[in-house]
Write a protein that holds these residues in place. Structure first.
Motif, PDB file in Angstrom:
ATOM      1  N   UNK A 129      74.157  13.047  52.405  1.00  0.00           N
ATOM      2  CA  UNK A 129      75.034  12.959  51.246  1.00  0.00           C
ATOM      3  C   UNK A 129      74.795  14.128  50.300  1.00  0.00           C
ATOM      4  N   UNK A 130      75.829  14.482  49.571  1.00  0.00           N
ATOM      5  CA  UNK A 130      75.737  15.417  48.463  1.00  0.00           C
ATOM      6  C   UNK A 130      76.116  14.660  47.198  1.00  0.00           C
ATOM      7  N   UNK A 131      75.264  14.707  46.162  1.00  0.00           N
ATOM      8  CA  UNK A 131      75.450  13.887  44.973  1.00  0.00           C
ATOM      9  C   UNK A 131      75.723  14.743  43.743  1.00  0.00           C
ATOM     10  N   UNK A 132      76.587  14.244  42.865  1.00  0.00           N
ATOM     11  CA  UNK A 132      76.777  14.844  41.550  1.00  0.00           C
ATOM     12  C   UNK A 132      76.387  13.820  40.496  1.00  0.00           C
ATOM     13  N   UNK A 133      75.529  14.237  39.564  1.00  0.00           N
ATOM     14  CA  UNK A 133      75.101  13.382  38.458  1.00  0.00           C
ATOM     15  C   UNK A 133      75.458  14.100  37.165  1.00  0.00           C
ATOM     16  N   UNK A 134      76.309  13.499  36.346  1.00  0.00           N
ATOM     17  CA  UNK A 134      76.634  14.158  35.099  1.00  0.00           C
ATOM     18  C   UNK A 134      77.974  13.758  34.531  1.00  0.00           C
ATOM     19  N   UNK A 135      78.469  14.609  33.636  1.00  0.00           N
ATOM     20  CA  UNK A 135      79.679  14.316  32.889  1.00  0.00           C
ATOM     21  C   UNK A 135      80.933  14.493  33.736  1.00  0.00           C
ATOM     22  N   UNK A 136      81.925  13.716  33.418  1.00  0.00           N
ATOM     23  CA  UNK A 136      83.224  13.806  34.084  1.00  0.00           C
ATOM     24  C   UNK A 136      83.913  15.114  33.689  1.00  0.00           C
ATOM     25  N   UNK A 137      84.653  15.704  34.616  1.00  0.00           N
ATOM     26  CA  UNK A 137      85.421  16.897  34.328  1.00  0.00           C
ATOM     27  C   UNK A 137      84.763  18.194  34.752  1.00  0.00           C
ATOM     28  N   UNK A 138      83.495  18.149  35.123  1.00  0.00           N
ATOM     29  CA  UNK A 138      82.798  19.357  35.567  1.00  0.00           C
ATOM     30  C   UNK A 138      83.101  19.638  37.028  1.00  0.00           C
ATOM     31  N   UNK A 139      83.029  18.616  37.840  1.00  0.00           N
ATOM     32  CA  UNK A 139      83.410  18.685  39.252  1.00  0.00           C
ATOM     33  C   UNK A 139      84.557  17.707  39.460  1.00  0.00           C
ATOM     34  N   UNK A 140      85.693  18.154  39.965  1.00  0.00           N
ATOM     35  CA  UNK A 140      86.853  17.274  40.113  1.00  0.00           C
ATOM     36  C   UNK A 140      86.515  15.988  40.872  1.00  0.00           C
TER      37      UNK A 140
END
Length: 310
Positions: A118-129
């Motif tokens: 898996x590749x995960x994004x943790x953070x605020x909305x709008x940075x990565x679509x």
């Protein structure tokens, strides 16, 4: 008092005494693992009998709750706060598990050894679509003691997925404000282009993590982010092999700071990297203490300052 009543009374008294002693010593009366007290749990995964298997014999192949489901089959089977993938556990939960995920604000504990492609994004909305949350908070992702949690870009038999994952990050952390904290603990992250990418104004702590065979960076820290690394190891960055993907690094650094990012690295190892074990190419202060290095082609430490205070 009759003999029978004396025996019965003594047995009841003994049972209550043992129960009180167990509670005093912190011993659980349940057979369930104490790790079930964590807010969100993630089972292990395996590649047997074939890659992508989600139904297994009960209790095998990382099946923590013994229902015969792992991976995506565990993600939506019920509101038990037990998931099969990290992405599902990190989010709000869907299907029968709707509303039971960490929702980008809580602790995710991996309770059985396994592989997570898996590749995960943790953070605020709008940075990565399509990723992140408008209400992203504090996040901890950790493996329970004794559990091997391998977040790996490579899954045998998944050629298309491998190509995509090997050309991106294992975990990206990106907050626009510095009032949130992310902790990564007891994780193994392998075979990505960047093991962990930290951007914007994020605040991250890594404890007892390992990074192996990532292509360009084990850890990359950018912008105004801050990172503290303790008791961790970064090995063989830049020496990844894999069909269909570039395996010649542009950088190959173990831990890399740039822009005005800053941080500290302590009680850690950086060995066998194509670039430096630790490199600071920006204007922020980067310090290290007891950083053990060896066989790094571009030098052990570049641009960082030794901190003699433990």
């Amino acid at each position: 008092m009759s003999s029978f009543r004396r025996i019965l009374y003594s047995r009841i008294l003994l049972a209550f005494s043992l129960a009180a002693l167990m509670l005093l010593l912190g011993v659980s009366l349940s057979t369930q693992s104490v790790s079930a007290n964590h807010p969100v749990l993630v089972e292990g995964n395996c590649d047997s009998p074939v890659p992508g298997t989600t139904l297994v014999q009960f209790g095998t192949c990382g099946d923590y709750d013994g229902d015969g489901r792992i991976g995506t089959a565990e993600d939506t089977d019920g509101a038990d706060r037990i998931f099969g993938t990290l992405r599902a556990a990190l989010g709000p939960g869907t299907g029968a598990a709707a509303g039971t995920g960490a929702n980008f604000n809580g602790t995710i504990t991996i309770v059985r050894s396994g592989r997570f492609a898996e590749s995960l994004f943790i953070g605020d909305q709008g940075i990565v679509p399509g990723e992140g949350s408008a209400a992203a908070g504090h996040v901890t992702i950790e493996a329970a003691p004794g559990v091997v949690a391998n977040i790996n870009a490579v899954l045998q038999g998944d050629a298309a997925g491998n190509f995509d994952r090997q050309n991106t990050y294992g975990i990206r952390i990106s907050y626009l404000a510095n009032n949130r904290r992310v902790v990564l603990r007891n994780l193994l992250i392998s075979n990505f282009d960047v093991g962990v990418l930290i951007t914007n104004d994020s605040r991250v702590t890594m404890d007892n993590c390992r990074f192996e065979n990532n292509l360009n960076f084990g850890i990359r820290v950018r912008d105004t982010s801050r990172l503290a690394v303790f008791d961790s190891k970064v090995y063989a960055t830049g020496f990844r092999l894999g069909s269909g993907t570039a395996s010649t690094p542009s950088f190959g650094h173990g831990i890399y700071f740039e822009n005005s990012a800053a941080g500290e690295v302590a009680h850690s190892h950086g060995t066998g990297n194509f670039g430096a074990a630790l490199a600071n190419a920006g204007s922020g202060l980067v310090t290290y203490y007891e950083l053990f290095v060896g066989d790094n082609r571009q030098g052990p430490i570049l641009g960082a300052v030794r901190n003699n205070t433990p």
